[in-house]
Design a protein around this motif. Structure first.
Motif, PDB file in Angstrom:
ATOM      1  N   SER A  19       0.835  -1.189   0.000  1.00 39.47           N
ATOM      2  CA  SER A  19       0.000   0.000   0.000  1.00 39.47           C
ATOM      3  C   SER A  19       0.877   1.247   0.000  1.00 39.47           C
ATOM      4  N   VAL A  20       0.411   2.322  -0.597  1.00 44.71           N
ATOM      5  CA  VAL A  20       1.184   3.558  -0.699  1.00 44.71           C
ATOM      6  C   VAL A  20       0.400   4.708  -0.080  1.00 44.71           C
ATOM      7  N   ASP A  21       1.140   5.690   0.415  1.00 42.79           N
ATOM      8  CA  ASP A  21       0.521   6.886   0.977  1.00 42.79           C
ATOM      9  C   ASP A  21       0.355   7.926  -0.118  1.00 42.79           C
ATOM     10  N   ARG A  22      -0.772   8.611  -0.104  1.00 37.71           N
ATOM     11  CA  ARG A  22      -1.025   9.659  -1.081  1.00 37.71           C
ATOM     12  C   ARG A  22      -0.213  10.893  -0.702  1.00 37.71           C
ATOM     13  N   PRO A  23       0.731  11.337  -1.549  1.00 35.19           N
ATOM     14  CA  PRO A  23       1.580  12.468  -1.180  1.00 35.19           C
ATOM     15  C   PRO A  23       0.845  13.791  -1.283  1.00 35.19           C
ATOM     16  N   SER A  24       1.475  14.848  -0.780  1.00 32.57           N
ATOM     17  CA  SER A  24       0.933  16.195  -0.902  1.00 32.57           C
ATOM     18  C   SER A  24       0.972  16.636  -2.355  1.00 32.57           C
ATOM     19  N   ALA A  25       0.087  17.560  -2.720  1.00 33.07           N
ATOM     20  CA  ALA A  25       0.038  18.052  -4.095  1.00 33.07           C
ATOM     21  C   ALA A  25       1.267  18.868  -4.448  1.00 33.07           C
ATOM     22  N   VAL A  26       1.951  19.417  -3.446  1.00 27.73           N
ATOM     23  CA  VAL A  26       3.180  20.194  -3.661  1.00 27.73           C
ATOM     24  C   VAL A  26       4.266  19.595  -2.771  1.00 27.73           C
ATOM     25  N   VAL A  27       5.398  19.219  -3.379  1.00 27.58           N
ATOM     26  CA  VAL A  27       6.491  18.567  -2.654  1.00 27.58           C
ATOM     27  C   VAL A  27       7.740  19.439  -2.769  1.00 27.58           C
ATOM     28  N   ASP A  28       8.295  19.819  -1.622  1.00 31.57           N
ATOM     29  CA  ASP A  28       9.488  20.660  -1.589  1.00 31.57           C
ATOM     30  C   ASP A  28      10.732  19.768  -1.539  1.00 31.57           C
ATOM     31  N   LEU A  29      11.592  19.887  -2.563  1.00 33.73           N
ATOM     32  CA  LEU A  29      12.810  19.085  -2.637  1.00 33.73           C
ATOM     33  C   LEU A  29      14.043  19.829  -2.136  1.00 33.73           C
ATOM     34  N   HIS A  30      13.861  21.012  -1.590  1.00 30.19           N
ATOM     35  CA  HIS A  30      15.007  21.723  -1.026  1.00 30.19           C
ATOM     36  C   HIS A  30      15.630  20.886   0.098  1.00 30.19           C
ATOM     37  N   VAL A  31      16.949  20.943   0.199  1.00 29.53           N
ATOM     38  CA  VAL A  31      17.650  20.176   1.220  1.00 29.53           C
ATOM     39  C   VAL A  31      17.168  20.559   2.612  1.00 29.53           C
ATOM     40  N   GLU A  32      16.873  21.847   2.826  1.00 27.31           N
ATOM     41  CA  GLU A  32      16.416  22.301   4.142  1.00 27.31           C
ATOM     42  C   GLU A  32      15.096  21.654   4.536  1.00 27.31           C
ATOM     43  N   ALA A  33      14.233  21.378   3.530  1.00 30.69           N
ATOM     44  CA  ALA A  33      12.937  20.740   3.810  1.00 30.69           C
ATOM     45  C   ALA A  33      13.099  19.249   4.062  1.00 30.69           C
ATOM     46  N   LEU A  34      14.033  18.604   3.366  1.00 27.54           N
ATOM     47  CA  LEU A  34      14.223  17.161   3.516  1.00 27.54           C
ATOM     48  C   LEU A  34      15.040  16.831   4.765  1.00 27.54           C
ATOM     49  N   LEU A  35      15.948  17.739   5.152  1.00 32.29           N
ATOM     50  CA  LEU A  35      16.798  17.507   6.322  1.00 32.29           C
ATOM     51  C   LEU A  35      16.703  18.704   7.276  1.00 32.29           C
ATOM     52  N   PRO A  36      15.602  18.816   7.977  1.00 31.76           N
ATOM     53  CA  PRO A  36      15.403  19.994   8.847  1.00 31.76           C
ATOM     54  C   PRO A  36      16.411  20.078   9.995  1.00 31.76           C
ATOM     55  N   ASN A  37      17.051  18.955  10.332  1.00 31.61           N
ATOM     56  CA  ASN A  37      18.018  18.957  11.432  1.00 31.61           C
ATOM     57  C   ASN A  37      19.449  19.173  10.958  1.00 31.61           C
ATOM     58  N   GLY A  38      19.613  19.521   9.683  1.00 31.00           N
ATOM     59  CA  GLY A  38      20.943  19.770   9.170  1.00 31.00           C
ATOM     60  C   GLY A  38      21.439  18.649   8.275  1.00 31.00           C
ATOM     61  N   VAL A  39      22.435  18.978   7.431  1.00 33.16           N
ATOM     62  CA  VAL A  39      22.920  18.003   6.443  1.00 33.16           C
ATOM     63  C   VAL A  39      23.998  17.093   7.017  1.00 33.16           C
ATOM     64  N   GLY A  40      24.513  17.421   8.194  1.00 33.81           N
ATOM     65  CA  GLY A  40      25.556  16.581   8.778  1.00 33.81           C
ATOM     66  C   GLY A  40      26.810  16.594   7.918  1.00 33.81           C
ATOM     67  N   ASN A  41      27.401  15.411   7.713  1.00 30.93           N
ATOM     68  CA  ASN A  41      28.621  15.310   6.914  1.00 30.93           C
ATOM     69  C   ASN A  41      28.346  14.808   5.496  1.00 30.93           C
ATOM     70  N   ARG A  42      27.113  15.001   5.013  1.00 31.42           N
ATOM     71  CA  ARG A  42      26.759  14.542   3.670  1.00 31.42           C
ATOM     72  C   ARG A  42      27.454  15.415   2.620  1.00 31.42           C
ATOM     73  N   SER A  43      27.901  14.771   1.567  1.00 29.39           N
ATOM     74  CA  SER A  43      28.543  15.480   0.466  1.00 29.39           C
ATOM     75  C   SER A  43      27.477  16.014  -0.483  1.00 29.39           C
ATOM     76  N   PRO A  44      27.824  16.942  -1.396  1.00 30.63           N
ATOM     77  CA  PRO A  44      26.852  17.415  -2.402  1.00 30.63           C
ATOM     78  C   PRO A  44      26.257  16.279  -3.223  1.00 30.63           C
ATOM     79  N   ALA A  45      27.085  15.265  -3.521  1.00 32.67           N
ATOM     80  CA  ALA A  45      26.563  14.114  -4.283  1.00 32.67           C
ATOM     81  C   ALA A  45      25.513  13.353  -3.472  1.00 32.67           C
ATOM     82  N   ASP A  46      25.744  13.218  -2.155  1.00 31.58           N
ATOM     83  CA  ASP A  46      24.769  12.532  -1.291  1.00 31.58           C
ATOM     84  C   ASP A  46      23.456  13.317  -1.227  1.00 31.58           C
TER      85      ASP A  46
END
Length: 342
Positions: free
Chosen positions: A245-272
């Motif tokens: 089963s799948v969840d119905r997503p929101s009609a608008v999805v924000d792909l900004h890094v700040e939205a996906l990782l609200p607690n910070g990017v940590g040691n992730r590289s740009p490629a990650d």
């Protein structure tokens, strides 16, 4: 033989309920202890509701024997469908089918895009479907306007008089897709007429009967495995797993890094970080398609344009994407893409 029909094994004493059709002439049945086993179709025979009663009447010694308490009959817990039956070569009628042993109070409606954005719901009908019955709706759907058919929404409850398990309400959305709809023609249960069929309750079972908010904990079923059943389960093809089963997503999805990782990017590289954005995009798009959404908007920002270019490349190669375009320019400039789904 349909999903929900009661059957008996020719070479064994077990009885069960048809739960799924498998490749190569195999049928999956659920026996009384809740265990599901694959069986060759040729090894199964339907069980008539009057079979046991007639055998008892024809036995002259039945009254002289001590009869053990009757084993509770196996309920057909699955078998709710939407069916489209051709009226002629131009129109279809919509039917709701209940091929289970439960009564099914329901609400059926259509979900479509609203003129000012978002979605709007149009109720078609409500009522109660008795066990092994169907309801025909008044609206006709034109073959010529297939691409414009709405998303159908079915909401339902489960009811049986007396003691029974509490089951989760059914809420399903169905959007007809050209790639799969016209391959689903079969004999419609209960109606016994040819039509295009989709099962709404294929991913529900009696094991999920307790609601999430209930104070009563779910007790796991006790299952006894016999050697022959265990061998059959081990040989079962991995391609025949239960649908997810799948969840119905929101009609608008924000792909900004700040939205996906609200607690910070940590040691992730740009490629990650780019990989995370693309993975989120792919997963959300597939969930939107599977849940019957008409369109979805991805906010990717402007930046260097690398993310936007990669999204557009993947959208251009996706078979379920009708078209895509820059969206909400007054707010995001060229930082968002609206995707229209087939």
């Amino acid at each position: 033989m349909n999903i929900g029909d009661k059957v008996r094994l020719l070479r064994a004493k077990e009885q069960g309920v048809v739960s799924r059709f498998l490749p190569n002439g195999m049928i999956e049945i659920e026996i009384e202890d809740g265990f599901r086993v694959p069986v060759m179709r040729s090894e199964l025979v339907p069980v008539s509701p009057l079979e046991a009663e007639r055998l008892l009447k024809n036995n002259p010694y039945a009254a002289q024997k001590t009869v053990a308490p009757a084993t509770p009959s196996i309920l057909a817990n699955q078998g709710v469908y939407l069916a489209f039956v051709a009226v002629n070569d131009r129109e279809y009628t919509l039917h709701l089918i209940n091929n289970t042993d439960w009564e099914f109070p329901y609400v059926v409606g259509e979900e479509s895009a609203a003129p000012g954005g978002g979605t709007q719901f149009r109720g078609l009908q409500s009522g109660v479907l008795k066990a092994r019955s169907q309801q025909k709706f008044n609206d006709h759907y034109l073959h010529a306007s297939f691409e414009g058919w709405p998303t159908f929404v079915v909401q339902g409850l489960w009811f049986r008089a007396g003691k029974s398990s509490l089951r989760q309400p059914l809420v399903k959305r169905f959007k007809a897709r050209t790639a799969t709809f016209f391959k689903s023609k079969t004999t419609v249960p209960v109606l016994n007429q040819p039509g295009f069929l989709t099962q709404l309750d294929a991913d529900t079972s009696e094991s999920d009967a307790t609601l999430p908010n209930s104070n009563r904990p779910v007790q796991p079923k006790s299952v006894t495995l016999r050697p022959d059943e265990l061998k059959a389960e081990m040989l079962r093809s991995k391609s025949d797993q239960e649908p997810v089963s799948v969840d119905r997503p929101s009609a608008v999805v924000d792909l900004h890094v700040e939205a996906l990782l609200p607690n910070g990017v940590g040691n992730r590289s740009p490629a990650d970080l780019l990989k995370l954005q693309l993975t989120t995009f792919e997963r959300t798009l597939e969930n939107a398609i599977a849940s019957g959404m008409n369109d979805i908007t991805f906010i990717h920002g402007v930046g260097s344009g690398a993310l936007r270019t990669e999204l557009h490349k993947r959208l251009g190669q996706h078979s379920n994407v009708k078209f895509f375009e820059d969206a909400q320019k007054q707010k995001f400039g060229y930082g968002a893409t609206k995707v229209t789904i087939r």
